[in-house]
Design an enzyme around this catalytic site. Structure first.
Site, mmCIF file in Angstrom:
data_model
loop_
_atom_site.group_PDB
_atom_site.id
_atom_site.type_symbol
_atom_site.label_atom_id
_atom_site.label_comp_id
_atom_site.label_asym_id
_atom_site.label_seq_id
_atom_site.Cartn_x
_atom_site.Cartn_y
_atom_site.Cartn_z
ATOM 1 N N LYS A 54 73.461 -28.632 46.784
ATOM 2 C CA LYS A 54 73.291 -28.648 45.313
ATOM 3 C C LYS A 54 73.483 -29.943 44.532
ATOM 4 C CE LYS A 54 73.469 -23.620 45.578
ATOM 5 N NZ LYS A 54 74.279 -22.488 45.384
ATOM 6 N N GLN A 98 80.054 -20.746 42.715
ATOM 7 C CA GLN A 98 79.209 -20.556 44.146
ATOM 8 C C GLN A 98 79.870 -19.037 44.447
ATOM 9 O OE1 GLN A 98 77.002 -22.275 46.096
ATOM 10 N NE2 GLN A 98 77.009 -20.538 47.350
ATOM 11 N N ASP A 121 71.912 -19.808 37.426
ATOM 12 C CA ASP A 121 71.646 -18.900 38.654
ATOM 13 C C ASP A 121 71.094 -17.335 38.159
ATOM 14 O OD1 ASP A 121 72.412 -19.330 41.023
ATOM 15 O OD2 ASP A 121 74.449 -18.973 40.954
#
Ligand SMILES: NC(=O)c1ccc[n+]([C@@H]2O[C@H](COP(=O)([O-])OP(=O)(O)OC[C@H]3O[C@@H](n4cnc5c(N)ncnc54)[C@H](OP(=O)(O)O)[C@@H]3O)[C@@H](O)[C@H]2O)c1
Length: 296
Positions: A54, A98, A121
């Site tokens: 990412k 994460q 997200d």
């Protein structure tokens, strides 16, 4: 019929190029550089590899990027304080913590602490609710990637019978929600299947578009698929390791046999996978544009 491959890697590259150009334009016209912060607790090899991917993609596309690596033992309180700092940081438009998080961390509380405007997200309850009501600015990454694969492959979604196998909060439920909205690239009739569905094959056999996110290697066999259906395989299952130590991955669909029946199909790897990080970048770009008072 041998199905046409939906090449996720190629479509992801196309979208990445569009993002790159838009970042150049945004900087030139509004002096805005979209910023992404990634937060990792611990050193799980899988998470490390995701987060590095990412970060690398963000830099390649011209984003401002901040990476925060924390010890696995970081407390909930300290993690929430870092999220709060990122919420207030004007250089940051997207925050990604994460997952999976260590057991002592309450992931729901962390997701709810992220400013919904920076929730790239799309796990914050406000954004999940807005997805349901059809007025979301940001769409969850893997489902948004699936929708783009369909749109950019010219698949007719409007009026189609879509069957989704799997009802997870990150894939099954949101993709069902996205495709049933009264929107462009949606307007489908959607059925969701799960482990309590009495006869999964009864449903999958009438799907014009079959989306499978069950985490069961080669579960969908050719007899479960309608002739000419479009098949999107989200599953990523490791079924062994090659002699050279490479992971052997297969999807949730029996690709070799189903491709003879479907009109289009995604491979694993190289289908849905490459789209997920790309849509995270797109969300960060959108969040930066919205923060600057522009339309996303
Ligand atoms: N390519 C990507 O970017 C990406 C992203 C996310 C996930 N994935 C992959 O997609 C797969 C699914 O992951 P996920 O996180 O969405 O799901 P998940 O949390 O693993 O849940 C699986 C879902 O499938 C349902 N299911 C399992 N076996 C079934 C069966 N035999 N018949 C009908 N339904 C069944 C389960 O039903 P119940 O609810 O009844 O248990 C559950 O809703 C995994 O292989 C994962 O690695 C890939």
């Amino acid at each position: 019929m041998t199905a046409k491959l939906i090449n996720g890697a190629e479509i992801a590259l196309q979208i990445r190029e569009e993002i790159k150009q838009e970042i150049i334009r945004l900087k030139a016209t509004h002096n805005v550089v979209p910023g992404l912060a990634t937060v990792l607790l611990g050193s799980d090899p899988g998470s490390l590899s995701y987060i590095s991917g990412k970060e690398k993609t963000a830099k390649e596309l011209g984003f401002y990027s901040e990476r925060i690596d924390l010890p696995e033992a970081t407390s909930q309180k300290d993690l929430l304080a870092i999220v709060d700092k990122l919420n207030k940081n004007q250089k940051i438009h997207g925050i990604l913590v994460q997952e999976p998080l260590p057991k002592h961390i309450n992931a729901n509380e962390v997701n709810s602490a992220i400013d919904p405007k920076k929730d790239v997200d799309v796990f914050h309850p406000v954004n999940v609710g807005r997805l349901m009501t059809g007025d979301a600015d940001l769409l969850p990454c893997t489902p948004a990637g699936i929708q783009q694969l369909l749109i950019r492959s010219g698949v007719k979604i409007d009026g189609a019978e879509v069957v989704v196998v799997g009802r997870s909060n990150i894939v099954g439920k949101p993709i069902a929600n996205i495709l049933l909205q009264k929107n462009k690239g949606a307007n489908a009739t959607v059925t969701l299947c799960h482990t309590h569905t009495l006869d999964v094959a009864f449903h999958t056999r009438y799907a014009d578009i079959l989306i499978v996110a069950a985490g069961r290697p080669k579960y969908i066999t050719a007899d479960m698929v309608k002739e000419g259906a479009v098949v999107i395989d989200v599953g990523v299952n490791q079924i062994g390791t090659s002699k050279s130590g490479k992971r052997i991955l297969v999807g949730d669909v029996d690709f070799e046999n189903v491709k003879e029946k479907a009109s289009m199909i995604t491979p694993v790897p190289g289908g849905v996978g490459p789209m997920t990080i790309t849509m995270l970048m797109l969300n960060t770009l959108k969040a930066a544009k919205l923060a600057a008072g522009l339309t996303a």
